[in-house]
Design an enzyme around this catalytic site. Structure first.
Site, mmCIF file in Angstrom:
data_model
loop_
_atom_site.group_PDB
_atom_site.id
_atom_site.type_symbol
_atom_site.label_atom_id
_atom_site.label_comp_id
_atom_site.label_asym_id
_atom_site.label_seq_id
_atom_site.Cartn_x
_atom_site.Cartn_y
_atom_site.Cartn_z
ATOM 1 N N HIS A 227 -14.126 -1.543 6.541
ATOM 2 C CA HIS A 227 -12.939 -2.281 6.981
ATOM 3 C C HIS A 227 -13.203 -3.118 8.237
ATOM 4 O O HIS A 227 -14.005 -2.748 9.096
ATOM 5 C CB HIS A 227 -11.833 -1.267 7.287
ATOM 6 C CG HIS A 227 -10.476 -1.868 7.464
ATOM 7 N ND1 HIS A 227 -9.920 -2.088 8.693
ATOM 8 C CD2 HIS A 227 -9.575 -2.300 6.553
ATOM 9 C CE1 HIS A 227 -8.713 -2.608 8.542
ATOM 10 N NE2 HIS A 227 -8.482 -2.755 7.250
ATOM 11 N N ASN B 293 0.826 -1.209 0.000
ATOM 12 C CA ASN B 293 0.000 0.000 0.000
ATOM 13 C C ASN B 293 0.865 1.267 0.000
ATOM 14 O O ASN B 293 0.394 2.345 0.329
ATOM 15 C CB ASN B 293 -0.913 0.021 1.226
ATOM 16 C CG ASN B 293 -1.857 -1.166 1.253
ATOM 17 O OD1 ASN B 293 -2.434 -1.525 0.239
ATOM 18 N ND2 ASN B 293 -1.997 -1.777 2.416
ATOM 19 N N GLU C 63 -15.893 4.693 3.903
ATOM 20 C CA GLU C 63 -14.488 4.899 3.562
ATOM 21 C C GLU C 63 -14.405 5.848 2.379
ATOM 22 O O GLU C 63 -15.357 5.967 1.608
ATOM 23 C CB GLU C 63 -13.827 3.548 3.231
ATOM 24 C CG GLU C 63 -13.819 2.656 4.441
ATOM 25 C CD GLU C 63 -13.189 1.286 4.197
ATOM 26 O OE1 GLU C 63 -12.537 1.094 3.158
ATOM 27 O OE2 GLU C 63 -13.369 0.427 5.066
ATOM 28 N N ASP D 111 -13.312 7.093 6.819
ATOM 29 C CA ASP D 111 -12.005 6.453 6.964
ATOM 30 C C ASP D 111 -11.322 6.557 5.604
ATOM 31 O O ASP D 111 -11.715 5.897 4.649
ATOM 32 C CB ASP D 111 -12.234 4.984 7.374
ATOM 33 C CG ASP D 111 -10.940 4.172 7.441
ATOM 34 O OD1 ASP D 111 -9.910 4.630 6.904
ATOM 35 O OD2 ASP D 111 -10.985 3.065 8.011
ATOM 36 N N HIS E 75 -7.034 4.956 2.267
ATOM 37 C CA HIS E 75 -6.454 4.780 0.923
ATOM 38 C C HIS E 75 -6.572 6.022 0.046
ATOM 39 O O HIS E 75 -6.129 5.997 -1.104
ATOM 40 C CB HIS E 75 -7.111 3.589 0.226
ATOM 41 C CG HIS E 75 -6.884 2.312 0.953
ATOM 42 N ND1 HIS E 75 -5.740 1.564 0.810
ATOM 43 C CD2 HIS E 75 -7.634 1.672 1.877
ATOM 44 C CE1 HIS E 75 -5.811 0.509 1.597
ATOM 45 N NE2 HIS E 75 -6.949 0.547 2.261
ATOM 46 N N LYS F 102 -0.151 3.618 4.572
ATOM 47 C CA LYS F 102 -0.330 3.496 3.131
ATOM 48 C C LYS F 102 0.501 4.573 2.427
ATOM 49 O O LYS F 102 1.704 4.488 2.433
ATOM 50 C CB LYS F 102 -1.811 3.510 2.791
ATOM 51 C CG LYS F 102 -2.436 2.128 3.046
ATOM 52 C CD LYS F 102 -3.371 2.040 4.186
ATOM 53 C CE LYS F 102 -3.745 0.600 4.497
ATOM 54 N NZ LYS F 102 -4.818 0.497 5.486
ATOM 55 N N SER G 152 -10.925 -0.489 0.396
ATOM 56 C CA SER G 152 -9.612 -1.122 0.417
ATOM 57 C C SER G 152 -9.501 -2.335 -0.490
ATOM 58 O O SER G 152 -8.410 -2.648 -0.952
ATOM 59 C CB SER G 152 -9.244 -1.498 1.850
ATOM 60 O OG SER G 152 -10.254 -2.290 2.427
HETATM 61 C C1 LIG Z 1 -5.434 -0.266 6.491
HETATM 62 C C2 LIG Z 1 -6.762 0.208 6.930
HETATM 63 C C3 LIG Z 1 -7.059 0.445 8.276
HETATM 64 C C4 LIG Z 1 -6.113 0.061 9.365
HETATM 65 O O1 LIG Z 1 -5.069 0.948 9.437
HETATM 66 P P1 LIG Z 1 -3.694 0.456 10.106
HETATM 67 O O2 LIG Z 1 -3.010 1.719 10.397
HETATM 68 O O3 LIG Z 1 -3.019 -0.385 9.086
HETATM 69 O O4 LIG Z 1 -4.057 -0.316 11.331
HETATM 70 C C5 LIG Z 1 -8.265 1.002 8.599
HETATM 71 N N1 LIG Z 1 -9.182 1.276 7.652
HETATM 72 C C6 LIG Z 1 -8.945 1.024 6.351
HETATM 73 C C7 LIG Z 1 -9.993 1.340 5.352
HETATM 74 C C8 LIG Z 1 -7.747 0.460 5.959
HETATM 75 O O5 LIG Z 1 -7.533 0.178 4.688
#
Ligand SMILES: *Cc1c(COP(=O)(O)O)cnc(C)c1O
Length: 383
Positions: A133, A47, A175, A204, A207, A236, A179
């Site tokens: 997620h 990522n 989101e 969230d 990405h 990421k 993801s």
């Molecule tokens: C990767 C991810 C997370 C978790 O984040 P980390 O910092 O890796 O624990 C949370 N939400 C989404 C949508 C993700 O892709």
């Protein structure tokens, strides 16, 4: 049933359904690559969208921070683990994204868990996109609040749920960029639905941050909205790890009283906060990196359109190729592996049954010949 019998049965069931997860030892390498058992692979499964995990300015910042403050924060931020580097990073993030406050977390997973645990009570409800997620869905399943998932990317489905009576308060969650599918939420249509005093909108943007929007401000900047809570993660595009929750002043004050993942967990090292500040600078000035990522995505999609596999409707760095059955996805991933390409097959329960896929990710660190090698191997592997 004994512990041994329970564990053996669970493992046997996973083995039988080709869903046993295994880790491989992958040493990161420059240029969007990795080394496994002495062999170099072009990495299409990470990522690190802008290649920042290998950026000299970030490495230097981390090293300098470690020389100045050591390698560990030594305590929770509520005790003595909150340094000037943490504070200025929070201030810079809040200013950049247009919020009162930013609170640093050790990971995005922890931040999502903390938000749900700190905010949600018994009569409340969480309305989350179906494809949210695991960190959010898992927190919701432990919460006394009710979880309702709405049809993926459907403002009408969210509106219908919001119309139902509720005795408590509502957290609406989606989101920015999904993801596993790489598609973007219709944030401009979702946000107005949540504009009332009983509903919080949380986005969230794990990405989208760093990759989309002006100066990499992410999905909300593209959509022209400001959610109540914005989660950005640093594992990421930022190339490091950790996360920040952007929010209002009273919300930050409240979470500092109630978010157990902040109170009872060691803060990230000050050196890491310093490296994150360097990452923020590179990202804000990163139009060239983002343009290179876009070119790589376009090159991949143009070539992949000729494959006998469904190309997803994604314009982002996440480019899933849906294969279907677990065994077929694993076989294709293995064919690519033999051609020096590191790609992982993502299987249920991470994705819905029957949609096992190659989750390909494109990075600005890739060169044209990396993309071309991937396309050639896919043509051959699909024959
Ligand atoms: C990767 C991810 C997370 C978790 O984040 P980390 O910092 O890796 O624990 C949370 N939400 C989404 C949508 C993700 O892709």
């Amino acid at each position: 049933m004994t512990w041994q019998a329970r564990i053996d049965a669970a493992l046997a069931a996973r083995e039988a359904s080709h869903s046993l997860r295994r880790r491989a030892v992958c040493d990161p390498a420059r240029g969007g690559a990795l080394v496994n058992e002495g062999v170099r692979y072009r990495n299409f499964s990470g990522n690190d969208y802008l290649g920042l995990s290998q950026h000299p300015q970030l490495i230097e910042a981390w090293q300098q921070g470690a020389r100045t403050w050591g390698v560990g924060s030594g305590a929770s931020g509520h005790v003595s683990g909150y340094s000037r580097a943490h504070q200025t990073l929070e201030e810079d993030l809040a200013r950049w994204l247009g919020f009162d406050r930013a609170l640093l977390f050790i990971s995005g997973f922890a931040a999502n868990q903390a938000v749900v645990a700190a905010l949600m009570q018994a009569p409340d409800r969480i309305l989350a996109d179906r494809l949210s997620h695991a960190s959010l869905l898992e927190a919701a399943s432990h919460s006394p609040a009710t979880l309702r998932r709405f049809a993926h990317n459907s403002p009408a489905a969210l509106a219908a749920l919001l119309d139902k009576p509720c005795d408590g308060l509502t957290l609406a969650f989606t989101e920015g960029v999904f993801s596993m599918d790489g598609d973007c939420a219709p944030l401009a249509a979702l946000a107005p639905l949540t504009r009332n005093d009983n509903t919080l909108l949380m986005v969230d943007d794990a990405h989208g941050i760093g990759v989309l929007g002006r100066e990499g401000r992410g999905s909300c900047d593209v959509a022209g909205i400001k959610p109540d809570l914005l989660l950005v993660t640093f594992g990421k595009a930022f190339g490091l790890s950790g996360a920040a929750l952007l929010c209002s002043e009273p919300m930050a004050k409240y979470l500092l009283q109630t978010a157990r993942h902040l109170i009872y967990s060691t803060a990230m090292p000050a050196a890491q906060a310093q490296a994150l500040k360097a990452a923020l600078t590179v990202i804000r000035e990163g139009d060239e990196l983002r343009a290179r990522l876009e070119r790589n995505i376009a090159r991949f999609r143009a070539g992949a359109a000729r494959l006998p596999l469904a190309l997803a409707d994604s314009q982002t760095a996440i480019q899933p190729l849906i294969v279907g059955e677990n065994a077929a996805a694993l076989a294709l991933a293995q064919t690519l592996r033999e051609r020096g390409l590191w790609v992982t097959a993502i299987r249920p329960p991470t994705v819905p049954p029957g949609t096992a896929r190659l989750r390909l990710t494109i990075s600005a660190a890739h060169q044209d010949d990396d993309i071309d090698a991937l396309l050639e191997a896919l043509y051959d592997g699909c024959r």
